[in-house]
Design a protein around this motif. Sequence first.
Motif, PDB file in Angstrom:
ATOM      1  N   ALA A 163      -9.183 -10.279   7.411  1.00 18.50           N
ATOM      2  CA  ALA A 163      -9.170 -10.459   5.961  1.00 18.50           C
ATOM      3  C   ALA A 163      -9.186  -9.103   5.252  1.00 18.50           C
ATOM      4  N   ASN A 164      -9.998  -8.178   5.749  1.00 19.84           N
ATOM      5  CA  ASN A 164     -10.035  -6.834   5.155  1.00 19.84           C
ATOM      6  C   ASN A 164      -8.700  -6.126   5.304  1.00 19.84           C
ATOM      7  N   ALA A 165      -8.078  -6.259   6.482  1.00 19.77           N
ATOM      8  CA  ALA A 165      -6.771  -5.631   6.702  1.00 19.77           C
ATOM      9  C   ALA A 165      -5.708  -6.232   5.787  1.00 19.77           C
ATOM     10  N   LEU A 166      -5.735  -7.546   5.618  1.00 22.48           N
ATOM     11  CA  LEU A 166      -4.769  -8.197   4.732  1.00 22.48           C
ATOM     12  C   LEU A 166      -4.986  -7.808   3.267  1.00 22.48           C
ATOM     13  N   THR A 167      -6.253  -7.683   2.860  1.00 18.86           N
ATOM     14  CA  THR A 167      -6.557  -7.269   1.486  1.00 18.86           C
ATOM     15  C   THR A 167      -6.067  -5.853   1.231  1.00 18.86           C
ATOM     16  N   LEU A 168      -6.305  -4.952   2.180  1.00 16.42           N
ATOM     17  CA  LEU A 168      -5.833  -3.571   2.056  1.00 16.42           C
ATOM     18  C   LEU A 168      -4.313  -3.511   2.020  1.00 16.42           C
ATOM     19  N   SER A 169      -3.678  -4.291   2.878  1.00 16.12           N
ATOM     20  CA  SER A 169      -2.209  -4.337   2.914  1.00 16.12           C
ATOM     21  C   SER A 169      -1.641  -4.847   1.587  1.00 16.12           C
ATOM     22  N   ASP A 170      -2.292  -5.857   1.017  1.00 13.20           N
ATOM     23  CA  ASP A 170      -1.847  -6.400  -0.265  1.00 13.20           C
ATOM     24  C   ASP A 170      -1.978  -5.359  -1.377  1.00 13.20           C
ATOM     25  N   ALA A 171      -3.084  -4.619  -1.379  1.00 13.12           N
ATOM     26  CA  ALA A 171      -3.284  -3.577  -2.398  1.00 13.12           C
ATOM     27  C   ALA A 171      -2.238  -2.468  -2.254  1.00 13.12           C
ATOM     28  N   GLN A 172      -1.928  -2.075  -1.026  1.00  9.41           N
ATOM     29  CA  GLN A 172      -0.923  -1.036  -0.804  1.00  9.41           C
ATOM     30  C   GLN A 172       0.472  -1.521  -1.189  1.00  9.41           C
ATOM     31  N   ALA A 173       0.769  -2.777  -0.919  1.00  6.43           N
ATOM     32  CA  ALA A 173       2.064  -3.334  -1.316  1.00  6.43           C
ATOM     33  C   ALA A 173       2.201  -3.359  -2.833  1.00  6.43           C
ATOM     34  N   GLU A 174       1.120  -3.702  -3.517  1.00  2.03           N
ATOM     35  CA  GLU A 174       1.121  -3.717  -4.987  1.00  2.03           C
ATOM     36  C   GLU A 174       1.367  -2.318  -5.543  1.00  2.03           C
ATOM     37  N   ALA A 175       0.708  -1.314  -4.959  1.00  2.00           N
ATOM     38  CA  ALA A 175       0.889   0.070  -5.408  1.00  2.00           C
ATOM     39  C   ALA A 175       2.313   0.547  -5.138  1.00  2.00           C
ATOM     40  N   THR A 176       2.857   0.177  -3.989  1.00  2.00           N
ATOM     41  CA  THR A 176       4.233   0.559  -3.658  1.00  2.00           C
ATOM     42  C   THR A 176       5.222  -0.100  -4.611  1.00  2.00           C
ATOM     43  N   TYR A 177       5.001  -1.371  -4.897  1.00  2.00           N
ATOM     44  CA  TYR A 177       5.877  -2.087  -5.821  1.00  2.00           C
ATOM     45  C   TYR A 177       5.852  -1.447  -7.203  1.00  2.00           C
ATOM     46  N   SER A 178       4.666  -1.072  -7.668  1.00  2.00           N
ATOM     47  CA  SER A 178       4.553  -0.437  -8.982  1.00  2.00           C
ATOM     48  C   SER A 178       5.247   0.915  -9.001  1.00  2.00           C
ATOM     49  N   ALA A 179       5.160   1.671  -7.908  1.00  2.00           N
ATOM     50  CA  ALA A 179       5.759   3.008  -7.860  1.00  2.00           C
ATOM     51  C   ALA A 179       7.282   2.965  -7.793  1.00  2.00           C
ATOM     52  N   ILE A 180       7.849   1.827  -7.433  1.00  2.00           N
ATOM     53  CA  ILE A 180       9.306   1.707  -7.371  1.00  2.00           C
ATOM     54  C   ILE A 180       9.922   1.880  -8.753  1.00  2.00           C
ATOM     55  N   PHE A 181       9.222   1.431  -9.780  1.00  2.00           N
ATOM     56  CA  PHE A 181       9.739   1.488 -11.136  1.00  2.00           C
ATOM     57  C   PHE A 181       9.203   2.735 -11.821  1.00  2.00           C
ATOM     58  N   ASP A 240       9.356   3.854 -14.802  1.00  2.00           N
ATOM     59  CA  ASP A 240       8.763   3.733 -16.141  1.00  2.00           C
ATOM     60  C   ASP A 240       7.344   3.175 -16.112  1.00  2.00           C
ATOM     61  N   SER A 241       6.851   2.782 -14.941  1.00  2.00           N
ATOM     62  CA  SER A 241       5.466   2.307 -14.847  1.00  2.00           C
ATOM     63  C   SER A 241       4.473   3.470 -14.866  1.00  2.00           C
ATOM     64  N   GLY A 242       4.929   4.666 -14.552  1.00  2.00           N
ATOM     65  CA  GLY A 242       4.041   5.829 -14.504  1.00  2.00           C
ATOM     66  C   GLY A 242       3.338   5.983 -13.172  1.00  2.00           C
ATOM     67  N   MET A 243       3.433   4.993 -12.305  1.00  2.00           N
ATOM     68  CA  MET A 243       2.826   5.077 -10.980  1.00  2.00           C
ATOM     69  C   MET A 243       3.695   5.983 -10.104  1.00  2.00           C
ATOM     70  N   GLY A 244       3.067   6.793  -9.299  1.00  2.00           N
ATOM     71  CA  GLY A 244       3.819   7.683  -8.425  1.00  2.00           C
ATOM     72  C   GLY A 244       4.590   8.744  -9.182  1.00  2.00           C
ATOM     73  N   LEU A 245       4.103   9.123 -10.351  1.00  2.00           N
ATOM     74  CA  LEU A 245       4.824  10.060 -11.219  1.00  2.00           C
ATOM     75  C   LEU A 245       5.075  11.404 -10.531  1.00  2.00           C
ATOM     76  N   THR A 246       4.089  11.920  -9.822  1.00  2.00           N
ATOM     77  CA  THR A 246       4.275  13.222  -9.161  1.00  2.00           C
ATOM     78  C   THR A 246       5.347  13.141  -8.088  1.00  2.00           C
ATOM     79  N   ASP A 247       5.447  12.015  -7.383  1.00  2.00           N
ATOM     80  CA  ASP A 247       6.511  11.865  -6.384  1.00  2.00           C
ATOM     81  C   ASP A 247       7.880  11.804  -7.046  1.00  2.00           C
ATOM     82  N   TRP A 248       7.989  11.059  -8.157  1.00  2.00           N
ATOM     83  CA  TRP A 248       9.259  11.006  -8.885  1.00  2.00           C
ATOM     84  C   TRP A 248       9.663  12.398  -9.358  1.00  2.00           C
ATOM     85  N   GLU A 249       8.694  13.155  -9.884  1.00  2.00           N
ATOM     86  CA  GLU A 249       8.996  14.507 -10.364  1.00  2.00           C
ATOM     87  C   GLU A 249       9.429  15.412  -9.219  1.00  2.00           C
TER      88      GLU A 249
END
Length: 191
Positions: free
Chosen positions: A32-50, A52-61
């Motif tokens: 359950a802990n591994a699945l929760t961590l995986s879900d949080a990382q997937a959410e962060a990755t999904y947000s960084a794809i866009f 204009d969300s501002g997530m992952g800004l340093t990587d985009w730059e």
Amino acid sequence: MTSLADQLRLLLPPVSYDGSAPRLSAAIEAEANALTLSDAQAEATYSAIFADSGMGLTDWERVLALPDPCLVGVPQSVRQRVQAVVSKLQGRGGQSRGFFIALAKGLGYGITIDTFRPARAGIARAGDPINGGAWAFTWRVNAPAVTVSRAVAGITGAGDPLASWGNKSLECRLSQMKPAESILLFGYGDN
């Protein structure tokens, strides 16, 4: 709502496994802990794809080589940095008036563009400018005398100013994107 571990226990066959057994319960908690961590990382990755969300800004730059060389040392808010990333992603080619107006709008500037043409017999009237020579390759961007970039909730970072003034990012980006043979002028205020 039940926890993810409780939901995993409900998936066990009721007769064959005891979900409250210590070793099985520990294994289920770990899963359950591994699945929760995986879900949080997937959410962060999904947000960084866009961008204009501002997530992952340093990587985009980093990927887009931002800030532009003409803006190194110029302080920019998080919103201006996000606008620069989005503008650079959208600004992959184009030489039309509409392209440059949209590019400036993406950076937060409302502009118009004037082009110049040489005077021609039968077309030019008395009092019209002659515009000979290089004027055929010259265009002017008209922008307001003062462009204010205001802080926006959800995009503004800690320490960013509530408002900033200036047209350096407009001049920098349009100068980079202009056709090589053209001459670009900037006019501010009433033109």
